[in-house]
Design an enzyme around this catalytic site. Structure first.
Site, PDB file in Angstrom:
ATOM      1  N   HIS A  46      14.603  25.037 -37.335  1.00 51.61           N
ATOM      2  CA  HIS A  46      15.818  24.209 -37.377  1.00 51.61           C
ATOM      3  C   HIS A  46      15.548  22.812 -37.909  1.00 51.61           C
ATOM      4  CE1 HIS A  46      18.738  26.965 -35.707  1.00 51.61           C
ATOM      5  NE2 HIS A  46      17.902  27.297 -34.723  1.00 51.61           N
TER       6      HIS A  46
ATOM      7  N   LYS B 105      15.166  31.576 -26.788  1.00 46.78           N
ATOM      8  CA  LYS B 105      16.504  31.726 -26.195  1.00 46.78           C
ATOM      9  C   LYS B 105      16.475  32.438 -24.846  1.00 46.78           C
ATOM     10  CE  LYS B 105      19.417  31.136 -30.224  1.00 46.78           C
ATOM     11  NZ  LYS B 105      20.296  31.760 -31.212  1.00 46.78           N
TER      12      LYS B 105
ATOM     13  N   ASP C 208      17.907  32.617 -41.566  1.00 46.27           N
ATOM     14  CA  ASP C 208      18.631  32.554 -40.297  1.00 46.27           C
ATOM     15  C   ASP C 208      20.048  32.034 -40.513  1.00 46.27           C
ATOM     16  OD1 ASP C 208      19.044  32.630 -37.542  1.00 46.27           O
ATOM     17  OD2 ASP C 208      18.333  30.566 -37.276  1.00 46.27           O
TER      18      ASP C 208
END
Lengths: 355, 115
Positions: free
Chosen positions: A272, A216, A300
């Site tokens: 993810h 990020k 998460d």
């Protein structure tokens, strides 16, 4: 070098003869019976270089002395030579089964007794010295490994802190995800041995989970910190935090342990992915998704649900549980969902303890 | 009486004992200590009281010390007596065996006295 030799015999004349044979080379300790032998051994077992033991004694006999030594783990440290008038094969075999070093039958030869004693005493002295050295070196290695592990986790935490600083909303997110990861991984270790997890691996996974969002730092502020819903284009950019992060991690070489770098890479790139193959970035499905990434994926999502974000209010722990197990937030392995269900109260306890 | 004569008297081998214990002086010293050993007396009493386990142990001790000092006759007679008591109360009359041990023991003791 242990310079003492102990003679255990209930007949004084036998003790005298053996003492005379050995006194030139050793300090001879005499025990006139089994009970006395146990007392001396309790105090001085680590000073005795060899033990000459009679078998047939009143009350506490030679076998009882051997049992006592075995129970205390001294048979490996103190060599025992049986000196006996007993000439049955069974007695001799029983003694060797109990770990004696030698068995001398009467009549014995003075010079041979002396040589046999010095043989076993020297051998055990050498063996004890080697074992001490190995133990010392093992301790050094263990300390170095602990130090290395500490520096590995510190390095990870430094990187994670950088991400936290950038990603203003989630100061405690990294710590909580680490906690949820550890809870879920420990549950898998205990209830699903087929994964073959070890406690050491669980710690590495938990430590490495801190880096799941390291990518990020490469996402522009106006997307990363945007309060509302992301456009398709913005979301596509946001998704690249997995690939950018794993690229960053693969650049870090040589400073950390391989198990940490591999685990961090897997988690960062694949947290993810979805069990049905519809996740990103690589569309991995089922057990092709690394277990570490599957675990951190659940942790998460759970934390994201129960925490307030710039774009959403927090859900209750019950809602969060139902959304995850109901497949509203991605698909996960059935075994992982079973473990998550069993660990539900631990998750909720940690969620409540935040702030 | 010389050490050699002694071993002839008690039925042992002078050469064998010298090979193992190496000096006459030492042999003599050990034989002197043999006189202090109480195994025979204790065994006699234990047999009288039918304490077979204790009697076996003392016979065993007597056997051990006699073989080590090369007292061949006493070793043989005490071994036989010892084995008869290995499993507790003997199944045969041990009096003849005991008498042989007693004779051999007394021979040894009186011979040591003449050294």
């Amino acid at each position: 070098m242990r310079s003492k030799v102990m003679v255990v015999d209930d007949m004084p004349i036998n003790c005298d003869i053996l003492e005379e044979i050995l006194e030139d080379e050793y300090e001879v300790i005499i025990a006139g019976g089994g009970r006395e032998a146990l007392e001396v051994l309790t105090q001085k077992h680590d000073e005795i270089g060899a033990l000459l033991l009679d078998l047939m004694m009143p009350e506490v006999d030679g076998f009882a002395v051997l049992e006592f030594m075995k129970k205390n783990g001294w048979m490996d440290k103190v060599p025992v030579i049986i000196i006996s008038g007993e000439n049955t094969v069974e007695a001799e075999r029983r003694c060797f089964d109990m770990g004696v070093s030698d068995f001398i039958q009467k009549p014995f030869d003075n010079s041979l007794v002396r040589r046999r004693v010095s043989n076993v005493a020297d051998l055990f002295s050498y063996k004890n010295k080697l074992e001490e050295r190995v133990a010392k070196q093992t301790e050094i290695l263990r300390k170095q490994a602990a130090k290395l592990q500490k520096s590995n986790t510190e390095l990870i935490d430094i990187l994670a802190t950088v991400v936290e600083g950038r990603n203003m909303e989630s100061g405690l997110h990294v710590k909580r995800v680490k906690g949820f990861t550890r809870i879920l991984a420990m549950r898998l270790l205990k209830d699903f041995p087929e994964y073959g997890l070890t406690e050491a691996q669980v710690e590495v996974i938990a430590a490495a989970s801190a880096l799941h969002d390291v990518g990020k730092i490469a996402i522009p502020d106006h997307i990363l910190l945007k309060p509302g819903k992301l456009t398709d284009e913005e979301f596509a950019c946001m998704k690249t935090h997995t690939t950018r992060g794993s690229e960053i991690l693969s650049e870090i070489k040589g400073v950390w342990d391989e198990s940490y770098s591999k685990m961090s890479y897997e988690i960062c790139r694949h947290h993810h992915e979805r069990y049905d193959g519809r996740g990103y970035p690589d569309g991995l499905a089922g057990e092709d998704i690394p277990l570490s990434a599957q675990i951190v994926g659940v942790a998460d999502v759970y934390d994201a649900l129960v925490t307030e974000r710039c774009y959403k209010k927090p859900f209750s722990t019950e809602e969060a549980f139902n959304m995850i197990t109901g497949g509203k937030c991605g698909t996960f392995s059935p075994k992982l969902m079973e473990a998550f269900t069993r660990a539900r109260s631990d998750f909720e306890e940690l969620a409540r303890s935040r702030e | 009486m010389s050490i050699k004569d002694f071993y002839d008297a008690v039925g042992g081998s002078y050469d064998e004992i010298m090979r193992r214990l190496l000096s006459e002086e030492r042999v003599k010293k050990y034989l002197g200590k043999f006189l202090n050993d109480k195994s025979f007396e204790q065994m006699t009493e234990e047999i009288a009281q039918k304490k077979w386990e204790d009697a076996f142990r003392d016979a065993h001790n007597l056997k051990g010390i006699s073989v080590n000092l090369g007292l061949q006759s006493l070793f043989e007679s005490s071994s036989e007596l010892c084995e008869s008591m290995r499993n507790g109360e003997p199944s045969v009359d041990i009096q003849p065996m005991y008498d042989r041990v007693k004779t051999d023991y007394e021979t040894v003791v009186s011979s040591i006295g003449q050294l």
